[in-house]
Design an enzyme around this catalytic site. Structure first.
Site, short mmCIF file in Angstrom:
data_model
loop_
_atom_site.label_atom_id
_atom_site.label_comp_id
_atom_site.label_asym_id
_atom_site.label_seq_id
_atom_site.Cartn_x
_atom_site.Cartn_y
_atom_site.Cartn_z
N GLY A 16 0.79 -1.23 0.00
CA GLY A 16 0.00 0.00 0.00
C GLY A 16 0.82 1.28 0.00
N LYS A 17 2.08 1.21 -0.47
CA LYS A 17 2.95 2.39 -0.46
C LYS A 17 2.45 3.48 -1.41
CE LYS A 17 6.60 0.18 -1.75
NZ LYS A 17 5.95 -1.11 -1.95
N GLU A 33 8.29 4.89 -5.95
CA GLU A 33 9.29 3.90 -6.42
C GLU A 33 10.71 4.45 -6.32
OE1 GLU A 33 8.30 0.91 -7.06
OE2 GLU A 33 6.28 0.97 -7.94
N GLN A 73 13.28 3.41 -4.90
CA GLN A 73 14.39 2.44 -4.96
C GLN A 73 15.04 2.37 -6.34
OE1 GLN A 73 11.16 1.49 -4.76
NE2 GLN A 73 10.83 0.17 -6.50
N CYS A 88 1.00 -11.85 4.50
CA CYS A 88 1.78 -13.02 4.08
C CYS A 88 0.89 -14.00 3.31
CB CYS A 88 2.39 -13.72 5.30
SG CYS A 88 3.26 -15.24 4.88
N CYS A 120 5.90 -13.27 5.31
CA CYS A 120 6.44 -12.84 6.60
C CYS A 120 7.85 -13.42 6.74
CB CYS A 120 5.53 -13.27 7.74
SG CYS A 120 5.65 -15.03 8.11
ZN LIG Z 1 3.90 -16.15 6.94
#
Ligand SMILES: [Zn+2]
Length: 193
Positions: A17-18, A87, A89, A143, A175
Protein backbone atom coordinates in the site's frame (compact mmCIF):
# COMPACT_ATOMS: atom_id res chain seq x y z
CA UNK A 1 1.66 29.99 5.05
CA UNK A 2 4.77 28.09 3.98
CA UNK A 3 5.01 24.48 5.14
CA UNK A 4 7.79 23.26 7.39
CA UNK A 5 10.27 21.21 5.35
CA UNK A 6 10.02 17.56 6.27
CA UNK A 7 10.97 14.21 4.73
CA UNK A 8 8.45 11.39 5.13
CA UNK A 9 9.38 7.96 3.76
CA UNK A 10 6.85 5.15 3.26
CA UNK A 11 8.48 1.75 2.90
CA UNK A 12 7.48 -1.89 2.74
CA UNK A 13 7.24 -4.80 0.35
CA UNK A 14 5.16 -5.02 -2.79
CA UNK A 15 1.39 -4.90 -2.28
CA UNK A 16 1.85 -3.15 1.09
CA UNK A 17 0.00 0.00 0.00
CA UNK A 18 2.95 2.39 -0.46
CA UNK A 19 1.55 4.09 -3.57
CA UNK A 20 -1.90 4.36 -1.97
CA UNK A 21 -0.34 6.00 1.10
CA UNK A 22 1.56 8.46 -1.13
CA UNK A 23 -1.68 9.35 -2.93
CA UNK A 24 -3.46 9.83 0.40
CA UNK A 25 -0.69 12.10 1.69
CA UNK A 26 -0.81 14.16 -1.52
CA UNK A 27 -4.60 14.45 -1.45
CA UNK A 28 -4.51 15.87 2.08
CA UNK A 29 -2.17 18.64 0.92
CA UNK A 30 -4.39 19.33 -2.10
CA UNK A 31 -7.33 19.75 0.29
CA UNK A 32 -5.24 22.26 2.25
CA UNK A 33 -4.63 24.25 -0.95
CA UNK A 34 -0.97 23.36 -1.33
CA UNK A 35 0.67 23.02 -4.75
CA UNK A 36 1.55 19.35 -5.08
CA UNK A 37 3.72 17.49 -7.60
CA UNK A 38 3.85 13.70 -7.98
CA UNK A 39 6.99 12.19 -9.55
CA UNK A 40 7.98 8.67 -10.55
CA UNK A 41 11.03 7.10 -12.21
CA UNK A 42 10.90 6.82 -15.98
CA UNK A 43 11.61 3.09 -15.68
CA UNK A 44 8.21 2.26 -14.20
CA UNK A 45 5.54 2.20 -16.90
CA UNK A 46 3.79 -1.00 -15.88
CA UNK A 47 0.41 0.70 -15.77
CA UNK A 48 0.68 4.22 -17.13
CA UNK A 49 3.18 6.66 -18.65
CA UNK A 50 2.06 9.74 -16.75
CA UNK A 51 0.20 8.46 -13.72
CA UNK A 52 0.91 6.67 -10.46
CA UNK A 53 -1.48 3.74 -10.38
CA UNK A 54 -1.99 1.64 -7.26
CA UNK A 55 -2.45 -2.13 -7.42
CA UNK A 56 -6.17 -1.60 -6.87
CA UNK A 57 -6.41 0.83 -9.77
CA UNK A 58 -6.47 4.30 -8.18
CA UNK A 59 -4.46 6.84 -10.15
CA UNK A 60 -2.99 10.36 -9.92
CA UNK A 61 -1.11 12.41 -12.50
CA UNK A 62 2.67 12.10 -12.16
CA UNK A 63 5.68 13.41 -14.03
CA UNK A 64 8.32 10.91 -15.12
CA UNK A 65 11.86 11.68 -13.94
CA UNK A 66 15.15 10.35 -15.22
CA UNK A 67 16.57 7.79 -12.74
CA UNK A 68 19.89 9.68 -12.77
CA UNK A 69 18.04 12.84 -11.72
CA UNK A 70 19.21 14.91 -14.73
CA UNK A 71 15.86 16.63 -15.28
CA UNK A 72 14.82 16.64 -11.62
CA UNK A 73 15.32 20.30 -10.69
CA UNK A 74 13.98 21.56 -14.04
CA UNK A 75 10.66 19.84 -13.35
CA UNK A 76 10.14 21.48 -9.97
CA UNK A 77 8.93 25.05 -10.28
CA UNK A 78 9.33 27.67 -7.52
CA UNK A 79 5.67 27.59 -6.48
CA UNK A 80 5.60 23.86 -5.57
CA UNK A 81 4.95 23.22 -1.85
CA UNK A 82 4.98 19.42 -1.74
CA UNK A 83 6.84 16.83 -3.84
CA UNK A 84 5.80 13.17 -3.67
CA UNK A 85 8.05 10.55 -5.27
CA UNK A 86 7.02 6.96 -5.92
CA UNK A 87 9.29 3.90 -6.42
CA UNK A 88 12.38 5.68 -5.02
CA UNK A 89 14.39 2.44 -4.96
CA UNK A 90 14.87 2.75 -8.72
CA UNK A 91 16.68 6.12 -8.56
CA UNK A 92 20.45 6.54 -8.53
CA UNK A 93 22.32 7.88 -5.45
CA UNK A 94 22.23 11.45 -6.70
CA UNK A 95 18.53 11.68 -5.94
CA UNK A 96 19.35 11.79 -2.21
CA UNK A 97 21.20 15.12 -2.56
CA UNK A 98 18.52 16.43 -4.92
CA UNK A 99 15.93 15.70 -2.23
CA UNK A 100 18.17 17.48 0.33
CA UNK A 101 18.12 20.44 -2.04
CA UNK A 102 14.31 20.50 -2.03
CA UNK A 103 14.19 20.34 1.78
CA UNK A 104 16.68 23.20 2.13
CA UNK A 105 14.37 25.21 -0.11
CA UNK A 106 11.41 24.64 2.20
CA UNK A 107 9.64 21.92 0.24
CA UNK A 108 7.83 19.04 2.01
CA UNK A 109 8.92 15.71 0.49
CA UNK A 110 7.19 12.34 0.66
CA UNK A 111 8.77 9.20 -0.81
CA UNK A 112 7.52 5.65 -1.24
CA UNK A 113 9.77 2.73 -2.03
CA UNK A 114 10.67 -0.89 -1.52
CA UNK A 115 12.92 -1.22 1.53
CA UNK A 116 14.13 -4.71 0.53
CA UNK A 117 14.72 -6.39 -2.81
CA UNK A 118 13.42 -9.88 -3.70
CA UNK A 119 16.36 -11.40 -1.80
CA UNK A 120 15.81 -9.50 1.44
CA UNK A 121 18.67 -7.02 0.83
CA UNK A 122 18.29 -3.23 1.34
CA UNK A 123 17.15 -1.78 -1.97
CA UNK A 124 18.90 1.19 -3.65
CA UNK A 125 18.60 4.59 -1.98
CA UNK A 126 15.60 3.68 0.19
CA UNK A 127 17.74 2.89 3.29
CA UNK A 128 19.59 6.23 2.91
CA UNK A 129 16.31 8.11 2.74
CA UNK A 130 14.99 6.18 5.75
CA UNK A 131 18.02 7.32 7.75
CA UNK A 132 17.51 10.96 6.76
CA UNK A 133 13.73 10.99 7.18
CA UNK A 134 11.76 12.89 9.82
CA UNK A 135 9.24 10.07 9.71
CA UNK A 136 9.39 6.49 8.38
CA UNK A 137 6.18 4.56 7.82
CA UNK A 138 6.67 0.84 7.46
CA UNK A 139 3.74 -0.77 5.70
CA UNK A 140 2.97 -4.46 5.36
CA UNK A 141 1.18 -6.66 2.88
CA UNK A 142 -0.39 -9.88 4.14
CA UNK A 143 1.78 -13.02 4.08
CA UNK A 144 0.68 -15.30 1.27
CA UNK A 145 1.25 -18.39 3.39
CA UNK A 146 0.11 -17.64 6.95
CA UNK A 147 -1.62 -14.24 6.95
CA UNK A 148 0.87 -12.46 9.26
CA UNK A 149 2.34 -9.08 8.29
CA UNK A 150 4.58 -9.64 5.27
CA UNK A 151 8.25 -8.64 5.48
CA UNK A 152 9.68 -9.28 2.01
CA UNK A 153 8.49 -10.02 -1.53
CA UNK A 154 10.45 -12.87 -3.15
CA UNK A 155 10.01 -13.93 -6.75
CA UNK A 156 8.22 -16.99 -7.91
CA UNK A 157 10.85 -17.48 -10.65
CA UNK A 158 14.63 -17.68 -10.12
CA UNK A 159 15.63 -14.52 -12.01
CA UNK A 160 18.58 -12.96 -10.11
CA UNK A 161 18.35 -9.43 -11.57
CA UNK A 162 17.60 -6.92 -8.80
CA UNK A 163 15.15 -5.00 -10.97
CA UNK A 164 12.37 -6.96 -12.57
CA UNK A 165 9.09 -5.13 -12.81
CA UNK A 166 6.28 -7.41 -12.04
CA UNK A 167 2.91 -8.13 -10.64
CA UNK A 168 1.32 -10.61 -8.32
CA UNK A 169 1.86 -13.52 -10.71
CA UNK A 170 5.65 -13.05 -10.29
CA UNK A 171 6.05 -11.91 -6.67
CA UNK A 172 4.47 -13.00 -3.42
CA UNK A 173 4.55 -11.32 -0.02
CA UNK A 174 5.88 -13.42 2.87
CA UNK A 175 6.44 -12.84 6.60
CA UNK A 176 9.94 -13.42 7.93
CA UNK A 177 9.20 -16.92 9.22
CA UNK A 178 7.61 -18.12 5.98
CA UNK A 179 10.41 -16.48 3.99
CA UNK A 180 13.09 -18.38 5.93
CA UNK A 181 11.21 -21.61 5.40
CA UNK A 182 10.91 -20.83 1.70
CA UNK A 183 14.54 -19.75 1.27
CA UNK A 184 16.38 -22.14 3.56
CA UNK A 185 14.07 -25.10 3.20
CA UNK A 186 13.35 -25.23 6.91
CA UNK A 187 13.48 -22.73 9.76
CA UNK A 188 14.77 -24.36 12.94
CA UNK A 189 18.55 -24.58 12.76
CA UNK A 190 21.17 -21.84 12.60
CA UNK A 191 22.85 -21.05 9.34
CA UNK A 192 26.63 -20.60 9.18
CA UNK A 193 27.58 -16.95 8.67
ZN1 LIG B 1 3.90 -16.15 6.94
Amino acid sequence: MKLTPKLVVNVGGMFSGKSSELQRQGQRHILRGHKVLFLKPRIDNRYSEDEIVTHDGRRVKAVNVDVAGDDFLDIISKDIDVVLIDEVQFFEDRLVSLIDNLLVNGIRVYCSGLDLDFDGKPFGITPLLMAKADEVKKLHAVCDTCGEDAWVTPRKNDNKETIQLGEKDEYFPLCRKCYYEHKFDGFWGFKKC
